[in-house]
Design an enzyme around this catalytic site. Structure first.
Site, PDB file in Angstrom:
ATOM      1  N   HIS A   1       0.753  -1.209   0.059  1.00 55.86           N
ATOM      2  CA  HIS A   1      -0.073   0.026  -0.248  1.00 55.86           C
ATOM      3  C   HIS A   1       0.750   1.164  -0.117  1.00 55.86           C
ATOM      4  CE1 HIS A   1      -3.663  -2.371   0.565  1.00 55.86           C
ATOM      5  NE2 HIS A   1      -3.137  -2.847   1.691  1.00 55.86           N
TER       6      HIS A   1
HETATM    7  O1  RIB Z   1      -5.322   0.883   4.049  1.00 55.46           O
HETATM    8  C1  RIB Z   1      -3.904   0.713   3.915  1.00 55.46           C
HETATM    9  C2  RIB Z   1      -3.205   1.808   4.775  1.00 55.46           C
HETATM   10  O2  RIB Z   1      -3.796   1.897   6.138  1.00 55.46           O
HETATM   11  C3  RIB Z   1      -1.895   1.734   4.871  1.00 55.46           C
HETATM   12  O3  RIB Z   1      -1.362   3.168   4.823  1.00 55.46           O
HETATM   13  C4  RIB Z   1      -1.429   1.226   6.175  1.00 55.46           C
HETATM   14  O4  RIB Z   1      -0.508   1.678   6.769  1.00 55.46           O
HETATM   15  C5  RIB Z   1      -2.832   1.414   7.147  1.00 55.46           C
HETATM   16  O5  RIB Z   1      -2.327   2.729   7.649  1.00 55.46           O
END
Ligand code: RIB
Ligand code: CA
Length: 315
Positions: free
Chosen positions: A240
């Protein structure tokens, strides 16, 4: 060399994937990481501001880290320690920080750096957008000083924290709403693309086989995501936050749609939902406010991210 490097602030809530984004930014020749600002999110601010410094120490760089918001602007605090562990790094060993927190709050530092770098400052945001929301409320002139915000957050389809909402937006919808209405050019790396920017178990094993402390750390933290993400039918561990950082570094690896994106703050079931007209013939009158990133060249993404972490082992 310095004048050609893009000044960047990474606003983050480390967090296992934020940590990999930090490792990418710390040694990226394209960037000048001028500050890191920590926000409460995956875990509490005390841990995210500590983890940012631990990971930068692992990277061997002393970029100043500043603490920001200890909770959302208005709603209830929602953490993600079920994914990131109680300490935020799944208890995976990382050095104690080699330097203290910087003096000053995240939002004041964002304003100071925006003035210092003029229209050149890019902010990569990989956590809840609370620090940016507060900075925009406190400094109404901020939008005219920021080149772009590349954020990890949102989703046009299903969410990962509620059926409608992705975590970073759900954790502080009001702050996200302020950011999406700010007029600052936005790039949204939501689940639409991060679920395509994944590492398979084999690719994680290859990352770990590089043997550098940084690559091993990244493989061990992100490797825990392979099984967890099968529920979203992702055949690996989605990167992500590294996806947002890789967009800032190599936008040519991605495709996107210029469109309108808004944040639902009131919905009983849809609070935190990013709503877009990208796929609708009913366009919002305000026109485009963001680039919705939809595709990634996954193989090249994996190869280049791996190469960047391998570079830590080279002179
Ligand atoms: O949905 C993924 C996000 O949420 C990423 O930034 C992870 O670190 C959490 O913060
Ligand atoms: Ca994050």
């Amino acid at each position: 060399m310095d004048e050609n490097r893009q000044p960047v602030i990474l606003d983050c809530d480390p967090g296992i994937d934020d940590a990999v984004a930090l490792l990418l930014a710390a040694r990226a020749p394209e960037l000048k990481l001028v500050a890191v600002t920590a926000v409460a999110g995956n875990v509490g601010l005390d841990k995210t501001s500590l983890n940012a410094r631990r990971v930068l120490t692992l990277a061997g760089v002393a970029v100043p880290v500043f603490a920001g918001a200890s909770g959302p602007m208005f709603g209830e605090q929602v953490t993600a320690d079920e994914v990131h562990g109680a300490d935020g790094l799944l208890g995976i060993p990382a050095p104690e920080p080699a330097f203290p927190l910087g003096e000053g709050t995240a939002w004041d530092v964002i304003w100071q750096k925006a003035q210092e770098y003029g229209k050149e400052l890019v902010i990569v945001a990989t956590g809840p957008l609370t620090n940016l929301g507060i900075a925009l409320v406190k400094y109404p002139e901020l939008p005219s000083h920021i080149k772009r915000i590349v954020l990890m957050g949102g989703a046009t389809d299903f969410g990962n924290t509620t059926p409608a909402a992705e975590y970073n937006i759900y954790a502080d919808p009001e702050a996200a709403d302020i950011v999406f209405r700010s007029g600052i050019p936005l790039v949204m790396c939501g689940l639409d693309v991060t679920h395509k920017a994944y590492f398979t178990q084999d690719e994680i094993d290859q990352l770990e086989a590089l043997g550098t402390p940084q690559a091993v750390f990244a493989a061990r933290t992100m490797g825990c995501g392979v099984e967890w993400h099968q529920r979203f039918l992702v055949p690996g561990a989605p990167m992500h936050d590294p996806c947002a950082m890789m967009y800032a570094l190599e936008p040519e690896l991605f495709e996107g749609i210029s469109c309108w994106i808004g944040v639902e703050c009131q919905g009983k079931y849809t609070r935190g939902k990013t709503v877009t007209d990208a796929y609708s013939d009913a366009k919002m009158s305000s026109g485009s406010n963001a680039t919705l990133v939809t595709q990634a060249d996954r193989e090249t993404f994996v190869a280049h991210l791996t190469e960047r972490l391998a570079a830590y082992g080279m002179p």
